[in-house]
Write a protein that holds these residues in place. Sequence first.
Motif, PDB file in Angstrom:
ATOM      1  N   TRP A  45       1.733  -7.922 -11.472  1.00  0.00           N
ATOM      2  CA  TRP A  45       0.299  -7.579 -11.109  1.00  0.00           C
ATOM      3  C   TRP A  45      -0.141  -8.506 -10.026  1.00  0.00           C
ATOM      4  O   TRP A  45      -0.822  -7.975  -9.042  1.00  0.00           O
ATOM      5  N   ASN A  46       0.348  -9.575  -9.801  1.00  0.00           N
ATOM      6  CA  ASN A  46       0.077 -10.501  -8.774  1.00  0.00           C
ATOM      7  C   ASN A  46       0.257  -9.993  -7.448  1.00  0.00           C
ATOM      8  O   ASN A  46      -0.658  -9.965  -6.256  1.00  0.00           O
ATOM      9  N   ASP A  47       1.502  -9.615  -7.043  1.00  0.00           N
ATOM     10  CA  ASP A  47       2.135  -9.251  -5.764  1.00  0.00           C
ATOM     11  C   ASP A  47       1.284  -7.860  -5.541  1.00  0.00           C
ATOM     12  O   ASP A  47       0.776  -7.400  -4.588  1.00  0.00           O
ATOM     13  N   TYR A  48       1.226  -6.912  -6.626  1.00  0.00           N
ATOM     14  CA  TYR A  48       0.399  -5.634  -6.512  1.00  0.00           C
ATOM     15  C   TYR A  48      -1.148  -5.848  -6.053  1.00  0.00           C
ATOM     16  O   TYR A  48      -1.656  -5.072  -5.060  1.00  0.00           O
ATOM     17  N   GLY A  49      -1.662  -6.915  -6.846  1.00  0.00           N
ATOM     18  CA  GLY A  49      -3.054  -7.098  -6.500  1.00  0.00           C
ATOM     19  C   GLY A  49      -3.190  -7.716  -5.207  1.00  0.00           C
ATOM     20  O   GLY A  49      -3.977  -7.174  -4.405  1.00  0.00           O
ATOM     21  N   SER A  50      -2.220  -8.713  -4.717  1.00  0.00           N
ATOM     22  CA  SER A  50      -2.531  -9.080  -3.243  1.00  0.00           C
ATOM     23  C   SER A  50      -2.215  -8.079  -2.181  1.00  0.00           C
ATOM     24  O   SER A  50      -2.935  -7.853  -1.305  1.00  0.00           O
ATOM     25  N   HIS A  51      -1.200  -7.075  -2.415  1.00  0.00           N
ATOM     26  CA  HIS A  51      -1.002  -5.894  -1.540  1.00  0.00           C
ATOM     27  C   HIS A  51      -2.105  -4.894  -1.422  1.00  0.00           C
ATOM     28  O   HIS A  51      -2.518  -4.541  -0.442  1.00  0.00           O
ATOM     29  N   LEU A  52      -2.650  -4.853  -2.716  1.00  0.00           N
ATOM     30  CA  LEU A  52      -3.773  -3.741  -2.720  1.00  0.00           C
ATOM     31  C   LEU A  52      -5.056  -4.228  -2.076  1.00  0.00           C
ATOM     32  O   LEU A  52      -5.909  -3.855  -1.225  1.00  0.00           O
ATOM     33  N   ARG A  53      -5.382  -5.675  -2.362  1.00  0.00           N
ATOM     34  CA  ARG A  53      -6.648  -6.373  -1.545  1.00  0.00           C
ATOM     35  C   ARG A  53      -6.437  -6.217  -0.213  1.00  0.00           C
ATOM     36  O   ARG A  53      -7.226  -6.012   0.780  1.00  0.00           O
TER      37      ARG A  53
END
Length: 600
Positions: free
Chosen positions: A103-111
């Motif tokens: 979730w953390n890397d996905y959320g960073s990439h999405l933002r």
Amino acid sequence: MSELTPEKRTGKQVAASTPLNSEFKFDSVQSGLIKQMQSDLRGPAGVIGEIIERLLKKVEDLDLKEFTPDIILIKNASNLLFQNILNLLDPDQAGILIERDGWNDYGSHLRHELRNPINGIMGYSEMLLEDAEEEGKQLVEDLQLIHEKAKKFLSSIDRVIPITEAGSPEETKNSNIKPDPKINPIEIPASSPPFTNSDNGKKNSILVVDDNALNRNLLSRRLEKKGYKVTSAVNGLQALEKVRMERFDLILLDVIMPEVNGFEVLRQMKADRELRHIPVLMISALDELDGVVRCIEMGAADYLMKPFNPVLLNARISACLERKNLRDRERVMLKERDEAYQALLASQNTLKTELEEANKYVISLLPEKLNTPVLATDWVFIPSTQLGGDSFGYHWIDENRFAAYLIDVCGHGVGAALLSVSAINVLRSQSLDGINFTDPKAVLEGLNEAFEMEKHNQMYFTIWYGVYDRERREMAYSSGGHPPAILVGNPSVEERPIKMLKTAGMVVGGISGMTFESAVTRVAPGSRLYLFSDGVYELEYADGRGLMTIDEFADELANPNSILDSQAGNKVASMVPFAQKVQGRNNFDDDFSLLEIRFF
């Protein structure tokens, strides 16, 4: 955070054969959350696109063709925003990415992928608003509305995408840790003229490095309108080629780029003797504290988050160029971590995990203990429950003279710790140009000018600095607002073996131009010197009789028959249980920093 691959950066479909991260499993609840995110973001993004289409029609009707190219750029950024929402928040693709990266890397990439086009929309609308005030007043209302909607979309990104360091959306929802609303950027006037090199009158040259053409063009045009000479590079490799071929006064460097990212460009520049003096201002669409800390530790001058506030952007650039121009004229080479302190303050988001990491870093900078025929050292450092501003060190200046120092920055927190690290690194590397580091008075006066509190968020520090001459057996010392060092002589040859070593002087950074004093004392064989901060003795007695005095603390240091000495093994170690006994508890409210030097 792991580095994103080009596929993760662009939002393209990820093959189903992509290796999965077994720590994360994508279920129907999470799929529903992804769908809700997409639903929450599609509507506002669509509204922005509709307003842009309306604006294009108005431009055509009013025959204001000179505005069309930039409005097309805004439209392209809006289309990219909408496409990223569709692709990255597609439940199937999101599931693959989340299971693979968490979730953390996905959320960073999405933002990151949502902030980049928003940066373009806001930036170009701001520039068009400036032009429209003169020649296209009919467009002002729509441009203001686009900017307003984009700003609201930006603020909703963190609300709609609740991803945390732990990797779970639920943990963010239940967290009670909020950003500190009291921490605001320093306000600087909006209209700052471009700095020029006073030696030749030429305008400063800036290199803009960003793989995103929209952002690169936007930033370049902003700077050109301000009168700077601007060159651009499309990736890290091209940036390294250009800085080795041309002279630049400042580098604006994007963090996340394919192949060679901003971290690697910064690392190579700071490792190159010819390039390390060029200030580098890192830019990124992510506001994660780990990335800020990493940039600053590697030597970046400052850090800015996309989309840029024009006033803050101009202020940061002006500040970087002003410092560089001053260094060029005065040849003052200060450690890059002076800027690290200021950059981190601007982006500070003090979560508990980051404070613990910073504490470990501060401790890692403390010196190794010595045991030589000339002298030996021992120390204890116990950080308080909050990240503090104590630090100390020692080193041989030459074969004959040994420097020892301890500083205490006002307050607690990341800002205090980074100022402490900056000052200690200056002392350790002796990087104050024109200062004789064997002269304690000159050292304090140099630090006072280098760390003016007006330039460091009104923060200052106290210091004790001494230089031991082993041939003369003399200690020259100076102090600025700091508790005295305590020299304990041999009680068998001295009636009163305790000497308080202190000189008159204000805190460092308080008033520019302040002078300090030096003093010299004899150091007999068998003497012990103690440096410490006020946290070791300003303790409330558990029985309610008030604060312990420094004289009481000094008596315990000089007491050769202390029961605690035999239990702890040495004097430094024994002072910890002594202080804990005084206050009736083990934890300290302030850093407990005590340094001992034994002279043979």
